[in-house]
Scaffold this motif. Structure first.
Motif, mmCIF file in Angstrom:
data_model
loop_
_atom_site.group_PDB
_atom_site.id
_atom_site.type_symbol
_atom_site.label_atom_id
_atom_site.label_comp_id
_atom_site.label_asym_id
_atom_site.label_seq_id
_atom_site.Cartn_x
_atom_site.Cartn_y
_atom_site.Cartn_z
ATOM 1 N N ASP A 33 -4.236 12.939 16.446
ATOM 2 C CA ASP A 33 -3.211 12.608 17.441
ATOM 3 C C ASP A 33 -1.983 11.958 16.801
ATOM 4 O OD1 ASP A 33 -4.883 13.567 19.382
ATOM 5 O OD2 ASP A 33 -5.637 11.584 19.959
ATOM 6 N N LEU A 34 -2.127 11.471 15.598
ATOM 7 C CA LEU A 34 -1.010 10.837 14.900
ATOM 8 C C LEU A 34 -0.273 11.868 14.053
ATOM 9 C CD1 LEU A 34 -2.770 7.579 13.667
ATOM 10 C CD2 LEU A 34 -1.254 7.837 15.635
ATOM 11 N N GLU A 35 0.980 11.576 13.745
ATOM 12 C CA GLU A 35 1.760 12.458 12.883
ATOM 13 C C GLU A 35 1.691 11.932 11.455
ATOM 14 O OE1 GLU A 35 5.735 12.925 14.308
ATOM 15 O OE2 GLU A 35 5.074 13.268 16.351
ATOM 16 N N HIS A 36 1.917 12.840 10.509
ATOM 17 C CA HIS A 36 1.949 12.433 9.105
ATOM 18 C C HIS A 36 3.105 11.485 8.871
ATOM 19 C CE1 HIS A 36 -1.226 14.729 7.221
ATOM 20 N NE2 HIS A 36 -0.932 15.746 8.032
ATOM 21 N N ASP A 37 2.930 10.577 7.933
ATOM 22 C CA ASP A 37 3.984 9.618 7.600
ATOM 23 C C ASP A 37 5.220 10.353 7.101
ATOM 24 O OD1 ASP A 37 2.320 7.532 8.215
ATOM 25 O OD2 ASP A 37 1.689 7.178 6.153
ATOM 26 N N THR A 38 6.358 9.822 7.455
ATOM 27 C CA THR A 38 7.600 10.397 6.955
ATOM 28 C C THR A 38 7.951 9.813 5.593
ATOM 29 O OG1 THR A 38 8.854 8.725 8.145
ATOM 30 C CG2 THR A 38 8.535 10.841 9.252
ATOM 31 N N VAL A 39 7.300 8.713 5.225
ATOM 32 C CA VAL A 39 7.532 8.096 3.928
ATOM 33 C C VAL A 39 6.377 8.459 3.017
ATOM 34 C CG1 VAL A 39 7.803 5.901 2.717
ATOM 35 C CG2 VAL A 39 8.745 6.184 5.010
ATOM 36 N N GLU A 40 6.700 9.010 1.853
ATOM 37 C CA GLU A 40 5.645 9.351 0.901
ATOM 38 C C GLU A 40 5.209 8.105 0.144
ATOM 39 O OE1 GLU A 40 6.088 12.676 -1.620
ATOM 40 O OE2 GLU A 40 7.201 13.814 -0.107
ATOM 41 N N ILE A 41 3.944 8.016 -0.120
ATOM 42 C CA ILE A 41 3.401 6.888 -0.864
ATOM 43 C C ILE A 41 3.620 7.170 -2.343
ATOM 44 C CG2 ILE A 41 1.302 5.598 -1.415
ATOM 45 C CD1 ILE A 41 0.305 6.429 1.408
ATOM 46 N N PRO A 42 4.318 6.267 -3.045
ATOM 47 C CA PRO A 42 4.598 6.523 -4.464
ATOM 48 C C PRO A 42 3.334 6.439 -5.309
ATOM 49 C CG PRO A 42 5.326 4.322 -3.857
ATOM 50 C CD PRO A 42 4.873 4.994 -2.600
ATOM 51 N N GLU A 43 3.398 7.071 -6.459
ATOM 52 C CA GLU A 43 2.275 7.049 -7.383
ATOM 53 C C GLU A 43 2.115 5.632 -7.939
ATOM 54 O OE1 GLU A 43 1.097 9.034 -11.665
ATOM 55 O OE2 GLU A 43 2.562 10.045 -10.386
ATOM 56 N N PHE A 44 0.884 5.203 -8.100
ATOM 57 C CA PHE A 44 0.606 3.856 -8.588
ATOM 58 C C PHE A 44 0.783 3.807 -10.104
ATOM 59 C CE2 PHE A 44 -2.445 0.813 -10.385
ATOM 60 C CZ PHE A 44 -1.970 -0.348 -9.828
ATOM 61 N N HIS A 45 1.570 2.844 -10.565
ATOM 62 C CA HIS A 45 1.756 2.598 -11.991
ATOM 63 C C HIS A 45 1.430 1.135 -12.255
ATOM 64 C CE1 HIS A 45 3.702 6.424 -12.781
ATOM 65 N NE2 HIS A 45 4.423 6.234 -11.689
ATOM 66 N N PRO A 46 0.342 0.845 -12.963
ATOM 67 C CA PRO A 46 0.010 -0.566 -13.214
ATOM 68 C C PRO A 46 1.078 -1.212 -14.092
ATOM 69 C CG PRO A 46 -1.456 0.873 -14.447
ATOM 70 C CD PRO A 46 -0.606 1.753 -13.577
ATOM 71 N N LEU A 47 1.418 -2.448 -13.774
ATOM 72 C CA LEU A 47 2.409 -3.183 -14.544
ATOM 73 C C LEU A 47 1.767 -3.809 -15.770
ATOM 74 C CD1 LEU A 47 4.284 -5.044 -11.674
ATOM 75 C CD2 LEU A 47 5.045 -3.028 -12.933
ATOM 76 N N LYS A 48 2.543 -3.903 -16.827
ATOM 77 C CA LYS A 48 2.066 -4.570 -18.031
ATOM 78 C C LYS A 48 1.875 -6.045 -17.693
ATOM 79 C CE LYS A 48 3.406 -5.536 -22.758
ATOM 80 N NZ LYS A 48 4.477 -5.458 -23.743
ATOM 81 N N GLU A 49 0.760 -6.608 -18.135
ATOM 82 C CA GLU A 49 0.471 -8.006 -17.828
ATOM 83 C C GLU A 49 1.446 -8.907 -18.571
ATOM 84 O OE1 GLU A 49 -3.106 -11.184 -18.449
ATOM 85 O OE2 GLU A 49 -3.628 -9.109 -18.104
ATOM 86 N N LEU A 50 2.000 -9.862 -17.865
ATOM 87 C CA LEU A 50 2.932 -10.797 -18.458
ATOM 88 C C LEU A 50 2.184 -12.060 -18.857
ATOM 89 C CD1 LEU A 50 5.817 -10.522 -15.854
ATOM 90 C CD2 LEU A 50 5.665 -9.391 -18.058
ATOM 91 N N SER A 51 2.513 -12.565 -20.030
ATOM 92 C CA SER A 51 1.869 -13.806 -20.441
ATOM 93 C C SER A 51 2.681 -14.979 -19.900
ATOM 94 C CB SER A 51 1.774 -13.879 -21.960
ATOM 95 O OG SER A 51 3.056 -13.839 -22.535
ATOM 96 N N VAL A 52 1.979 -15.953 -19.403
ATOM 97 C CA VAL A 52 2.610 -17.132 -18.825
ATOM 98 C C VAL A 52 2.739 -18.181 -19.919
ATOM 99 C CG1 VAL A 52 2.358 -18.954 -17.120
ATOM 100 C CG2 VAL A 52 1.648 -16.638 -16.575
ATOM 101 N N CYS A 53 3.911 -18.755 -20.034
ATOM 102 C CA CYS A 53 4.144 -19.802 -21.030
ATOM 103 C C CYS A 53 4.455 -21.094 -20.288
ATOM 104 C CB CYS A 53 5.288 -19.415 -21.958
ATOM 105 S SG CYS A 53 5.494 -20.556 -23.325
ATOM 106 N N CYS A 54 3.564 -22.050 -20.396
ATOM 107 C CA CYS A 54 3.729 -23.333 -19.710
ATOM 108 C C CYS A 54 4.208 -24.391 -20.704
ATOM 109 C CB CYS A 54 2.408 -23.789 -19.109
ATOM 110 S SG CYS A 54 1.822 -22.710 -17.814
#
Length: 149
Positions: A33-54
């Protein structure tokens, strides 16, 4: 419009729980009963982990008694004051000078794992890693002055 009752996905046959709109595996629309989304879901790209410097600041210093030459662990609140050695009771004044041999280094707590670290004066102003947790630490002499806004 009825909610998805749950069961196998019509596209990939994966079992899906009730009340979903899209299949969690193939993203197929489960309710016709629902229509397909008009917005496409982008492909997942994992982000490079950032090191935290305290930032880490000295809690206290290691000194050598000028009289008996034993090592003393002294909190920074006693700097510039006259104190006495715990071993020989010889009085002396506490002054931190990296070029002076009386102050051998400082100690601080790792901001990541809270374990105590012993650090030589030559590392002040540098970035280092905690020997316990490998967390990145910026070793600073004192906290930065607040910026007026």
């Amino acid at each position: 419009m009825p909610a998805w009752p749950g069961g196998p996905c019509p596209n990939c046959s994966e079992d899906m729980p009730a009340n979903l709109v899209h299949c969690q595996t193939c993203r197929e629309l489960l309710n016709e009963d629902l229509e397909h989304d008009t917005v496409e879901i982008p492909e997942f790209h994992p982000l490079k982990e950032l090191s935290v410097c305290c930032d880490a600041f000295p809690i206290g210093f290691f000194f050598q008694c000028p009289q008996c030459r034993k090592e003393l662990r002294v909190h920074k609140k006693y700097l510039g004051k006259r104190v006495s050695c715990n071993f020989c009771q010889a009085p002396f004044s506490l002054k931190v000078d990296a070029s002076q041999s009386s102050s051998q280094g400082f100690y601080t707590a790792c901001p990541h794992c809270r374990k105590e670290l012993r650090i030589a004066h030559k590392y002040l102003g540098m970035t280092a890693c905690c020997k316990f947790c490998q967390g990145h630490i910026q070793l600073l002499e004192k906290p930065a002055d607040p910026v007026d806004s």
